[in-house]
Design an enzyme around this catalytic site. Structure first.
Site, PDB file in Angstrom:
ATOM      1  N   GLU A  42      43.318  68.012  44.999  1.00  0.00           N
ATOM      2  CA  GLU A  42      42.823  66.962  45.886  1.00  0.00           C
ATOM      3  C   GLU A  42      42.099  65.875  45.089  1.00  0.00           C
ATOM      4  OE1 GLU A  42      39.783  66.710  49.784  1.00  0.00           O
ATOM      5  OE2 GLU A  42      39.966  68.548  48.603  1.00  0.00           O
ATOM      6  N   LYS A 111      44.551  63.232  54.933  1.00  0.00           N
ATOM      7  CA  LYS A 111      43.763  64.382  55.365  1.00  0.00           C
ATOM      8  C   LYS A 111      43.260  64.164  56.792  1.00  0.00           C
ATOM      9  CE  LYS A 111      39.888  67.199  53.562  1.00  0.00           C
ATOM     10  NZ  LYS A 111      38.923  67.281  52.422  1.00  0.00           N
ATOM     11  N   CYS A 150      42.856  70.708  51.810  1.00  0.00           N
ATOM     12  CA  CYS A 150      41.571  71.419  51.840  1.00  0.00           C
ATOM     13  C   CYS A 150      41.093  71.768  53.247  1.00  0.00           C
ATOM     14  CB  CYS A 150      40.515  70.607  51.089  1.00  0.00           C
ATOM     15  SG  CYS A 150      39.145  71.615  50.439  1.00  0.00           S
TER      16      CYS A 150
END
Length: 547
Positions: A42, A111, A150
Site C-alpha cells: 500500500e 480504497k 488494507c
C-alpha cells in the site's frame, strides 16, 4: 500458469526517487524470474504515511510525475504490476492500487474503507472510494483478480462478486498478535472457494513498525505461504489457472520465526524500528546513557543489533549516589557487547549547580525535612546527564537513544529534559515487566554477550538519593503494569480495576499520575508501537483538562 512475485519491501516516506528505483529494480528482477505479476504494498511509491505532505499541491504533483516515470520505465516489461500510490482527481486525493501493464493503467482501485482510529487518520487526507467509480477486478491469463487495500478487508463486503484470487495490499502496523488477526480477517472476507494474498510492507516509520509477515490463504482458507517477519523479501509462487490451485508452496513456508514467541517478535520489531529510524534520518551512530540498570541495558543490546557495535557508544555518568555495583555492571555489559564506554562524573557539576542556585533558593520558603516533594536535586542530576548526552550527540553526530519504559512514562517517573531527552526511545511501549522478560529472551538467545545477571536481579533504582528504589514511589511493577494495561489498553474504569483485587488508593493514585503526566509525554521522544495502544498517535489527550 500464473507466476506471482510478492514484493514485501520497505518504503521510504516521501523519498519518491528511492521508492521509484526500488520498484523498478524489483520489477526487473521479477521478470527475470519469469513472473507474470508483481504485487507491491500500500502507498509504496510515496510511502505510508506522507501525512500533511498530502495537503501540499507540489507534493501531489511530484507523486503524479513519479507515477508517469514508473510507467515509462516499466513499459518494456511483459509484467502486470499492482502497486500502491496516491491518485488525484480534481481536488480529491485517493489511496489507490494501480494495475499497470507495459506502461498502461489497466485499472485504478480506490480504497473504500478509510481507517480513522488509533494511529490512523486517513479521512484527514483521502476520499473514500466507491463501487461505482472503482474497478475492483482485473483479468490476467483467464484468472479473475479482485483488489482490496488494507482496511477494506476488516469490513463486510457490500457486494456479491468474487474473483478467483483476492489481492490485498497493505501497510499494516505491527502489534502483538496482529498476525493472527490478519489471518482471521482475510479468511472471513474471501469467498469459500476464493484464494487470498495478503501483501504487507516490511519496514518502520517513526513509531510505526510494518512487520511484513505476508501470507497466502488457499481455497480452503489454509495458510500455505508466509513471508519473513520484519524483513524485506520477494517471494515467487505459481498458480495453476486451470486447476485453480497453488503450486510449489510446501517449500515456501517461512520458518525464520516462531509465531508463538511474542518476545522474539518484540525484539525484532524494536531492532527494525531503530534501524529504519537511523537510515531514514541519515544517521549511523547512537549514544546511550548507561546506568547499570535494566532499561539502558536492553536499549544498548537493541542498538548493537540494529546499528552494529562499532556505531554504539555508552556513557556512565555517576553521582555521589551511584553505587559501585552499577559502575561495574555497566562496564561488564559494555565489554560483553563489544561497545565503547566511558565514565563522566557529574558530582562537581552538581555542586556548581547547587552553589549557583543557593542564593535564589534561600529566598524561598523551606520545605519540611520529612517532605519528599523537593525533588530539585534529583532532577538536576538527570538534567545534567541529559545535557552531557546531548553535547556528545552534537559533537559526534550521534543520536541519543532514550531509555524510559512505558510504566515510567505512564506515571511520570522520569525527568523532563533529563532522562527523557533524546531522538528515539526503543522501549517506549514496553512495560517494566516486559523489559525484564525481553532481557530474559535476549540472554537465552545471545549466550556469548549477555546482560549481566545482577542487572536483572537487583531492585530497580534511579540512584538519585541514598538507598533509593523505584518502589519508594511506585507500587510493585507487577501491580502497576496490571493497572496500566487495564486502563490504557482495555479502557477500564477505576471501579473495574479495583474489582480485580487491587487496593483502591493505589488505583486512584496511579490513574491521577497518568493524567497529570501528560505534559511530559507530549514532550518525549518518539518510540515504536508494539502494544494495541501506545503513547503517541494511539493516545490523544489534552494536557490541561479537569481531573
Amino acid at each position: 500458469m500464473l507466476r506471482f512475485a510478492l514484493a514485501q519491501l520497505n518504503s521510504h516516506t516521501a523519498n519518491l526517487d528511492k521508492n521509484l528505483n526500488n520498484a523498478i529494480h524489483a520489477c526487473i528482477e521479477a521478470k527475470n524470474n519469469h513472473a507474470d505479476i508483481i504485487i507491491f504494498p500500500e502507498l509504496f511509491l510515496c510511502g505510508y504515511m506522507p501525512q500533511d505532505l498530502l495537503l501540499e499541491p507540489n507534493f501531489i504533483h511530484s507523486c503524479q510525475q513519479q507515477l508517469e516515470k514508473f510507467k515509462q520505465q516499466t513499459k518494456h516489461l511483459d509484467l502486470h504490476i499492482i502497486i500502491g500510490h496516491i491518485s488525484a482527481k480534481n481536488n480529491d486525493i485517493y489511496n489507490s492500487a494501480y494495475v499497470i501493464y507495459q506502461g498502461q493503467e489497466l485499472t485504478i482501485y480506490h480504497k473504500i474503507q478509510l481507517p480513522n482510529h488509533g494511529v490512523f487518520d486517513e479521512k484527514r487526507y483521502f476520499e473514500n472510494g466507491n463501487l461505482c467509480q472503482n474497478s475492483k477486478f482485473i483479468d490476467i491469463k483467464n484468472i479473475k483478480i479482485e483488489l482490496a487495500i488494507c482496511e477494506d478487508i476488516w469490513h463486510d463486503k457490500t457486494y456479491n462478486q468474487y474473483g478467483d484470487i483476492l489481492v490485498s495490499i497493505n501497510a499494516s502496523p505491527f502489534h502483538l498478535n496482529k498476525y493472527a488477526e490478519r489471518i482471521e480477517k482475510l479468511s472471513q472476507y474471501i469467498d469459500s472457494k476464493q484464494s487470498g494474498i495478503y501483501l504487507n510492507m516490511a519496514g518502520a516509520q517513526d513509531e510505526i513498525v510494518f512487520d511484513g509477515s505476508s501470507f497466502i490463504l488457499d481455497q480452503n482458507h489454509q495458510c500455505i505461504t508466509q513471508l519473513a517477519k520484519f524483513k524485506e523479501q520477494i517471494l515467487y509462487i505459481d498458480y495453476d489457472s486451470e486447476k485453480k490451485i497453488w503450486l510449489n508452496q510446501a517449500q515456501k513456508i517461512n520458518q525464520n520465526f516462531n509465531n508463538n514467541n511474542e518476545f522474539e517478535d518484540i525484539y525484532h520489531a524494536l531492532i527494525l524500528a531503530v534501524k529504519d529510524y537511523f537510515i531514514k534520518t541519515n544517521f549511523t551512530k547512537a549514544v546511550i546513557g548507561l546506568s547499570g540498570g535494566v532499561d539502558s541495558a536492553v536499549t544498548a543490546c537493541i542498538a548493537v543489533d540494529a546499528l552494529g557495535k562499532e556505531n554504539v557508544h555508552t556513557i556512565m555518568m555517576p553521582s555521589d549516589y551511584t553505587s559501585q555495583i552499577s559502575l561495574d555492571d555497566a562496564q561488564e555489559l559494555s565489554h560483553n557487547l563489544g561497545i565503547s564506554h566511558e565514565i563522566i562524573s557529574i558530582s562537581n557539576i552538581l555542586n556548581m549547580f547547587n552553589s549557583s542556585l543557593a542564593p535564589s533558593f534561600a529566598k524561598l520558603p523551606k520545605l519540611p525535612k520529612s517532605s519528599r516533594n523537593d525533588v530539585t536535586e534529583e532532577n538536576l542530576q538527570a538534567r545534567i546527564r541529559g545535557n552531557l548526552l546531548m553535547a556528545y550527540s552534537n559533537r559526534s553526530n550521534a543520536l541519543v537513544l532514550t531509555t524510559g519504559n512505558k510504566s515510567e512514562l505512564a506515571v511520570g517517573y522520569c525527568t523532563l529534559y533529563g532522562d527523557m531527552c533524546g531522538a528515539f526511545n526503543p522501549i517506549k511501549d514496553l512495560l517494566k515487566t516486559q523489559v525484564y522478560k525481553l532481557c530474559d529472551y535476549y540472554n537465552k538467545t545471545n549466550p556469548a554477550r549477555t546482560i549481566p545477571a545482577r542487572i536483572l536481579t537487583r531492585a530497580p533504582s534511579a540512584e538519585l538519593r541514598p538507598n533509593q528504589t523505584d518502589q519508594d514511589s511506585l507500587p510493585p511493577y507487577e501491580i502497576l503494569d496490571q493497572i496500566l494495561v487495564s486502563y490504557i489498553e482495555h479502557y477500564q474504569s477505576a471501579e473495574e480495576i479495583i474489582k480485580q483485587g487491587i487496593d483502591e488508593q493505589i488505583v486512584n493514585k496511579i490513574l491521577k499520575l497518568i493524567k497529570i503526566s501528560e505534559y511530559k509525554r507530549q514532550q518525549g521522544a518518539v518510540g515504536p508501537k508494539i502494544s494495541t495502544r501506545a503513547f503517541g498517535k494511539d493516545w490523544r489527550y489534552n494536557i490541561a483538562y479537569f481531573l
